[in-house]
Design an enzyme around this catalytic site. Sequence first.
Site, PDB file in Angstrom:
ATOM      1  N   ASP A  38     -69.317  21.896  -7.801  1.00 31.82           N
ATOM      2  CA  ASP A  38     -70.150  21.768  -6.598  1.00 31.82           C
ATOM      3  C   ASP A  38     -70.092  20.578  -5.675  1.00 31.82           C
ATOM      4  O   ASP A  38     -69.572  19.542  -6.016  1.00 31.82           O
ATOM      5  CB  ASP A  38     -71.741  21.811  -6.780  1.00 31.82           C
ATOM      6  N   TYR A  66     -69.746  17.655 -19.749  1.00 26.98           N
ATOM      7  CA  TYR A  66     -70.692  17.305 -18.715  1.00 26.98           C
ATOM      8  C   TYR A  66     -71.688  16.163 -19.118  1.00 26.98           C
ATOM      9  O   TYR A  66     -71.968  16.174 -20.187  1.00 26.98           O
ATOM     10  CB  TYR A  66     -71.371  18.374 -17.901  1.00 26.98           C
ATOM     11  N   ASP A  80     -81.057  21.494  -7.917  1.00 27.29           N
ATOM     12  CA  ASP A  80     -80.502  20.077  -7.874  1.00 27.29           C
ATOM     13  C   ASP A  80     -81.248  19.155  -6.845  1.00 27.29           C
ATOM     14  O   ASP A  80     -82.162  19.696  -6.336  1.00 27.29           O
ATOM     15  CB  ASP A  80     -78.877  20.067  -7.740  1.00 27.29           C
ATOM     16  N   ARG A 175     -77.229  23.120 -13.807  1.00 21.43           N
ATOM     17  CA  ARG A 175     -78.412  22.844 -13.078  1.00 21.43           C
ATOM     18  C   ARG A 175     -79.520  23.878 -13.697  1.00 21.43           C
ATOM     19  O   ARG A 175     -80.676  23.469 -13.727  1.00 21.43           O
ATOM     20  CB  ARG A 175     -78.150  23.425 -11.687  1.00 21.43           C
TER      21      ARG A 175
END
Length: 295
Positions: A38, A66, A80, A175
Amino acid sequence: MNGILPLWKPKGMTSFDCVAKCRRYFHTKKVGHTGTLDPEVEGVLPICIGNATKIVPFLTDTKKVYVGTVALGSTTETEDATGNIVEEKEVTHMPGKTEIEAVLETFQGTITQIPPMYSAVKVNGKKLYEYARANEEVERPIREVFIHDIQLGSIDEEKSTFDIYVECSKGTYIRTLCVDIGKELGYPAHMLQLERIQTGSFSKKNTVTFAMIEEAAARGEQDQLLSPISEGVSHLVHQEVDDALMFRIKNGQKLAVTDAPLTNNPFVFTNNEEVLAIYEKHPKKPDQIKPLRVF
């Protein structure tokens, strides 16, 4: 130029923006990224240049790692921090370490996710974010993903946030994971921030920035920033072959299974550690293997 650029994608750029910029720096249209990030997420985004574009689907299919932050108390339309708040609840009791770790444990292994409306997942040939922007409702597909490991980082009781470390399969929406973790803790939640610190064998410590690429390009040395194609398929089984078999492989010939006892599928043929091709079992002829990619 053929190889993999271990790019550290900055915030504010789409993955396609990065591809377009690399085309200019490396003077070729043969450029492809290996897993969308993103715009507001930074992190490891391997970019395949030249013949390395042939391995894009194999590198995309690798494990991702992550580090992110879960914010309790509100959820947003984008899941988010960039979206409008759609639900709020005051955090009267900030969950403690034991409580959060117990919930994270339930997300280990195979889980199902419903992709966020603001995502590039296609339904009936149209991306979900296109439906969202047009205020159109559409049924989203349920997807299975795999969480290899999920760990709790630091907790900030004052801000009602906590950090998580996640190793997962491709296609995992962090997310959505943050939102679902919040639900299990009894609160609306969203992802406050995120970094991808590893894709396959490429980690944060060996990435390059656009500033570094620009400096190298000014000296005509941008090719020195590329990793070999073999690093992009290091997760596949490699089989070294002699010069006689190398000739047949480089010509894309089908081979007998006895030429290369299969220990995995697909797998890589190499000669002097140079990647020659990626082969797989023949879908209709069990006694043969056939090329998927030839370099």
